[in-house]
Design an enzyme around this catalytic site. Structure first.
Site, PDB file in Angstrom:
ATOM      1  CE  LYS A   1       6.126   2.222  10.406  1.00 46.28           C
ATOM      2  NZ  LYS A   1       5.599   1.398   9.358  1.00 46.28           N
TER       3      LYS A   1
ATOM      4  CD  GLU B   1      -4.177  -6.436   0.199  1.00 48.50           C
ATOM      5  OE1 GLU B   1      -4.062  -5.722  -0.802  1.00 48.50           O
ATOM      6  OE2 GLU B   1      -3.800  -6.073   1.326  1.00 48.50           O
TER       7      GLU B   1
ATOM      8  NE  ARG C   1      -7.028  -2.436  -2.448  1.00 47.72           N
ATOM      9  CZ  ARG C   1      -6.326  -1.412  -1.978  1.00 47.72           C
ATOM     10  NH1 ARG C   1      -5.021  -1.445  -2.037  1.00 47.72           N
ATOM     11  NH2 ARG C   1      -6.910  -0.369  -1.462  1.00 47.72           N
TER      12      ARG C   1
HETATM   13  C1  LIG Z   1      -5.087  -2.894   1.189  1.00 52.08           C
HETATM   14  C2  LIG Z   1      -4.392  -2.888   2.522  1.00 52.08           C
HETATM   15  N1  LIG Z   1      -3.611  -3.941   2.859  1.00 52.08           N
HETATM   16  C3  LIG Z   1      -2.983  -3.961   4.048  1.00 52.08           C
HETATM   17  C4  LIG Z   1      -3.118  -2.920   4.920  1.00 52.08           C
HETATM   18  C5  LIG Z   1      -2.454  -2.978   6.294  1.00 52.08           C
HETATM   19  N2  LIG Z   1      -1.427  -1.942   6.434  1.00 52.08           N
HETATM   20  C6  LIG Z   1      -1.660  -0.786   7.073  1.00 52.08           C
HETATM   21  S1  LIG Z   1      -0.360   0.222   7.104  1.00 52.08           S
HETATM   22  C7  LIG Z   1       0.581  -0.869   6.268  1.00 52.08           C
HETATM   23  C8  LIG Z   1       1.995  -0.520   5.951  1.00 52.08           C
HETATM   24  C9  LIG Z   1       2.106   0.693   5.086  1.00 52.08           C
HETATM   25  O1  LIG Z   1       3.445   0.988   4.931  1.00 52.08           O
HETATM   26  P1  LIG Z   1       3.918   2.378   4.336  1.00 52.08           P
HETATM   27  O2  LIG Z   1       3.056   2.759   3.196  1.00 52.08           O
HETATM   28  O3  LIG Z   1       5.367   2.280   4.076  1.00 52.08           O
HETATM   29  O4  LIG Z   1       3.633   3.426   5.491  1.00 52.08           O
HETATM   30  P2  LIG Z   1       4.364   3.629   6.898  1.00 52.08           P
HETATM   31  O5  LIG Z   1       3.360   3.193   7.916  1.00 52.08           O
HETATM   32  O6  LIG Z   1       5.610   2.813   6.916  1.00 52.08           O
HETATM   33  O7  LIG Z   1       4.629   5.088   6.971  1.00 52.08           O
HETATM   34  C10 LIG Z   1      -0.133  -2.034   5.982  1.00 52.08           C
HETATM   35  C11 LIG Z   1       0.407  -3.226   5.313  1.00 52.08           C
HETATM   36  C12 LIG Z   1      -3.950  -1.848   4.539  1.00 52.08           C
HETATM   37  N3  LIG Z   1      -4.167  -0.808   5.338  1.00 52.08           N
HETATM   38  N4  LIG Z   1      -4.560  -1.858   3.334  1.00 52.08           N
END
Ligand SMILES: Cc1ncc(C[n+]2csc(CCOP(=O)(O)OP(=O)(O)O)c2C)c(N)n1
Length: 647
Positions: free
Chosen positions: A282, A373, A401
């Site tokens: 990251k 969620e 959700r």
């Molecule tokens: C249903 C939902 N819950 C929460 C989020 C908020 N959110 C956006 S990115 C993220 C983290 C995603 O992590 P990962 O899949 O590991 O991707 P990275 O950004 O680390 O590459 C979260 C919790 C979202 N977009 N959708």
């Protein structure tokens, strides 16, 4: 700075295919520089985007981006994709009003297949594309890239279950950086950690070679293994993914474009589901990548003093204090000191919901369930059933959700779970997937539910106290804003189902809900200077609604304007209309001022609030139009296309 300018030469995504491996490495550096430059000005998802630059280039080198279905589950990490698909010129407008969207956005490009912003669903959607490709006999390939954090979503496993079972050709790329927004949580994350820390294939191969050399017949065993792997980086051991029917390859260094392209080339023509476990960093390429991947997830852009945003020159605005999120955490902290049964839950958003601060004080009373969620709310129901007082802090739009769980576990079982819906209303630059404009209409249909919205910190504190002592389910909506400090108004205690009158006038009445109350007071001040005196009331509850207050306002004023930071369909104004109609009141007097029945584009929150006439000035304008018997003001057509997504 990179000393080449390959990016200038990428006019269409196919141009990536013309570049050699060294040139792709330079292009990756240029893309990173461009992303860092724009995000440091406009804000955005920095770490995740820097992490996938090499993977994006390798994908576009091998796949036919025009024909194949390349689906990014986390479409907030498609900045490199945007730069490669004709949006470079406009990239400096990222997240700005009328500018490039921070997420995949269909109206923006033929290369953005879906409007996605909520993660976890990409695999199921990609599975749908795969089945359609098969049924329609196309030779399109399907790839879906999903993060390890997003792999904590239940829906991702529902998809894996189906994909593995049908054995259709599809490539899943698990982009594993060990982080969600904060560190990825749960048993799965430890499992990925084990897979991730297995030596990269080439090193493993050397080890096996060394080992087998010392055995008679070792050479033929080695070549048999090699054959089994079909020249790919296939895992030597079965794992969860192979058990589900996937061919697993990994771990693969997600920053080695040469290796990635080689593997993708082989995988592209596989006739079965494949899972490629790609390990990325990251924030790769940023000086803070090693020390602060968490801080890099989302950059807020240059920090403007909030007061400057809330109090534009020449306008009288309430003095800004702390954010609603901060006020919530402060109140929760105080209540938790008194009541040991209070616990807090987040679905992978401990920072956004303020629970990071709460966890510093009460580390054993916060549960992060990952991006799930549904699990968060059902888990809260279980906690409540067994005697605790759960407060589930969740963004309004992500709570959608959990809709069925709110219906069944929370409401049908009448359990005292408190949902604190942060970012309710206009969310700002994150745009249509993140605006929380639908929670009132969604939640007020369920029996047993109590819906509240505080006008200021005092209301919030009292509401949270009532919620954590309530007998049944409660939802409190909080805007992405600072709490106003309201002076010269009555200090009435919050009582379930009761609103309050804050100032009186005879020319009309404004009935505000939550964040709009302070703005209604401002509008009343402006109108008073013109000799127009309006009543301002604070509804406090959308359910149970204070119908007596609404009746009283209707009977004693020529008109009543309901104001809410929520969609017009089925929201607070609708609730008022329904109640008054049931009481045979004159509903022609009611005017609903809300967000129109459209998806709202991205822009700074204040900007959107202003254009939708939901700020003090706008509310005063709407009152003036009502007084003049004219229709409410609407944005002009040119503005409209920037405000609303018309499909
Ligand atoms: C249903 C939902 N819950 C929460 C989020 C908020 N959110 C956006 S990115 C993220 C983290 C995603 O992590 P990962 O899949 O590991 O991707 P990275 O950004 O680390 O590459 C979260 C919790 C979202 N977009 N959708």
């Amino acid at each position: 700075m990179a000393d080449t300018n390959h990016l200038d030469k990428i006019l269409q995504p196919e141009d990536v295919k013309k570049l050699g491996l060294e040139e792709l490495d330079s292009l990756a550096t240029e893309i990173r520089e461009e992303i860092i430059e724009v995000v440091s000005r406009n804000g955005g998802h920095l770490g995740s985007n820097l992490g996938v630059v090499d993977l994006t280039l390798a994908l576009y080198k091998i796949f036919d981006i025009r024909r194949d279905n390349v689906i990014w589950d986390g479409s907030y990490q498609t900045y490199a994709h945007k730069l490669l698909t004709g949006r470079r010129e406009r990239f400096h407008t990222l997240r700005k009003f009328g500018g490039v969207c921070g997420f995949g956005w269909k109206p923006e490009s033929e290369f953005d297949p879906f409007n996605f912003g909520h993660v976890g669903t990409g695999l199921a959607t990609a599975y749908g594309c795969t089945v359609a490709n098969q049924k329609l006999k196309t030779d399109r390939r399907t790839v879906c890239i999903i993060g390890d954090g997003s792999m904590t979503s239940g829906v991702a496993y529902e998809a894996l279950n189906n994909i593995g079972h049908t054995k259709l050709p599809m490539t899943v790329i698990l982009n594993d950086n060990g982080f969600s927004i904060s560190k990825t949580v749960g048993a799965l994350s430890s499992y990925f950690q084990q897979l991730r820390t297995a030596p990269f294939y080439d090193e493993a191969k050397k080890e096996i070679h060394k080992f087998l050399q010392n055995f008679p017949g070792g050479k033929s065993v080695e070549s048999m293994l090699e054959g089994m792997r079909r020249g790919l980086k296939q895992s030597l051991f079965p794992n969860m993914f192979t058990a589900l029917g996937f061919q697993y390859y990994g771990p693969i260094d997600g920053h080695d474009i040469a290796k990635l392209t080689k593997v993708l080339e082989n995988v592209r023509n596989q006739d079965k589901p494949v899972l490629l476990h790609v390990v990325t960093q990251k924030g790769k390429g940023h000086p803070d990548a090693d020390t602060d991947p968490y801080g890099l997830h989302k950059h807020t852009g240059p920090t403007l003093p909030v007061e400057a945003k809330l109090e534009p020159e020449g306008k009288e605005r309430p003095i800004a204090s702390k954010s609603y999120t901060r006020a919530f955490v402060d109140a929760l902290t105080d209540l938790s000191e008194e009541d040991p049964k209070i616990v807090a839950i987040t679905a992978a958003m401990p920072d956004g919901t303020g629970l990071v601060e709460y966890a510093e004080k009460f580390p054993d009373r916060v549960y992060d369930v990952g991006i799930s969620e549904q699990c968060a709310v059902a888990f809260a129901a279980g906690l409540a059933h067994s005697g605790l007082r759960p407060v589930c802090a969740i963004y309004s739009s992500f709570s959608q959700r959990a809709y069925d769980i709110v219906f069944q576990e929370m409401c049908l079982n009448n359990l005292p779970v408190t949902l604190v819906l942060d970012r309710a209303g206009i969310a700002g630059e994150d745009g249509p997937t993140h605006h929380g404009n639908f929670d009132i209409s969604a939640l007020r249909t369920f029996p047993n539910m109590t819906l509240m919205a505080p006008k200021d910190e005092k209301d919030l504190r009292e509401m949270l106290k009532l919620a954590t002592r309530a007998e049944g389910p409660v939802a409190i909506r909080l805007p992405r804003e600072k709490t106003p400090i309201l002076t010269d108004i009555p200090q009435n205690p919050v009582v379930i189902g009761k609103g309050e009158i804050l100032r009186e006038g005879k020319d009309g009445a404004i009935l505000g809900y939550g964040v709009t109350v302070a703005r209604a007071l401002e509008a009343a001040d402006m109108l008073a200077k013109e000799g127009v005196h309006v009543t301002v009331a604070n509804a406090r509850f959308a359910k149970p609604l204070d119908a007596s207050l609404a009746s009283k306002l209707t009977q004693s004023h020529p008109w009543v304007l309901t104001v809410e930071d929520h969609a017009s369909q089925g929201g607070f104004g609708s609730a008022v209309l329904e109640e008054l109609a049931l009481r045979n009141e004159d509903t022609r007097k009611i005017h609903i001022h809300a967000i129109p029945d459209r998806f709202l584009q991205h822009a700074d929150r204040e900007e959107l609030v202003h254009y939708l006439h939901l700020d003090g000035e706008g509310i005063a304008d709407v009152c003036r139009m009502i007084l003049a018997g004219e229709p409410a003001p609407v944005p002009n057509p040119e503005q409209r296309k920037h405000f609303f997504y018309e499909g």
